[in-house]
Design a protein around this motif. Sequence first.
Motif, PDB file in Angstrom:
ATOM      1  N   ALA A  27      12.739  65.799  86.211  1.00  0.00           N
ATOM      2  CA  ALA A  27      13.409  64.488  86.223  1.00  0.00           C
ATOM      3  C   ALA A  27      12.399  63.366  86.013  1.00  0.00           C
ATOM      4  CB  ALA A  27      14.160  64.291  87.545  1.00  0.00           C
ATOM      5  N   LEU A  28      11.222  63.476  86.639  1.00  0.00           N
ATOM      6  CA  LEU A  28      10.195  62.464  86.470  1.00  0.00           C
ATOM      7  C   LEU A  28       9.670  62.453  85.040  1.00  0.00           C
ATOM      8  CD1 LEU A  28       8.413  60.256  87.645  1.00  0.00           C
ATOM      9  CD2 LEU A  28       6.853  62.044  88.461  1.00  0.00           C
ATOM     10  N   SER A  29       9.471  63.607  84.468  1.00  0.00           N
ATOM     11  CA  SER A  29       9.010  63.700  83.087  1.00  0.00           C
ATOM     12  C   SER A  29      10.026  63.064  82.132  1.00  0.00           C
ATOM     13  CB  SER A  29       8.772  65.165  82.717  1.00  0.00           C
ATOM     14  OG  SER A  29       8.307  65.272  81.400  1.00  0.00           O
ATOM     15  N   ALA A  30      11.315  63.343  82.343  1.00  0.00           N
ATOM     16  CA  ALA A  30      12.371  62.759  81.506  1.00  0.00           C
ATOM     17  C   ALA A  30      12.375  61.244  81.634  1.00  0.00           C
ATOM     18  CB  ALA A  30      13.726  63.336  81.892  1.00  0.00           C
ATOM     19  N   LEU A  31      12.208  60.742  82.857  1.00  0.00           N
ATOM     20  CA  LEU A  31      12.182  59.294  83.080  1.00  0.00           C
ATOM     21  C   LEU A  31      11.019  58.649  82.342  1.00  0.00           C
ATOM     22  CD1 LEU A  31      13.398  56.869  84.779  1.00  0.00           C
ATOM     23  CD2 LEU A  31      11.442  57.277  86.267  1.00  0.00           C
ATOM     24  N   LEU A  32       9.847  59.240  82.442  1.00  0.00           N
ATOM     25  CA  LEU A  32       8.675  58.668  81.797  1.00  0.00           C
ATOM     26  C   LEU A  32       8.790  58.722  80.278  1.00  0.00           C
ATOM     27  CD1 LEU A  32       5.931  59.961  84.234  1.00  0.00           C
ATOM     28  CD2 LEU A  32       6.935  57.670  84.121  1.00  0.00           C
TER      29      LEU A  32
END
Length: 117
Positions: A27-32
């Motif tokens: 989820a963090l990777s997708a956000l970034l």
Amino acid sequence: MSMYTQILDVALHERPQREAEMGTGEALSALLDCRQHLDLVASSEPGTDWSSAALANQVSYDIALIDLARCFGLDCDPSSFDQPQRRRTEIEHTLIARGVRLEGFDHHRADSGSDGR
């Protein structure tokens, strides 16, 4: 409900369903990844509808932000995005207060299972 919240709600509910629940690193990777596109609204190609691209980038970012917030147990509903930038800032500050690094994070590490700290 604002037009933006309606668009966000529809986009969130009509996206392809995942077979497994999204992990925090994913989820963090997708956000970034989505964050990289927020400021890229002007296109070098003549005739391109940059306003549609800007809206699509904002919706993608907000969906990714909602996904990440939910990974941390935050109650996050599309209807709360009637003032999108204000709501983004609130959620980002809450995530940062919980120890999530949203700036200066190497998003490739998130794919390898790191929690981003």
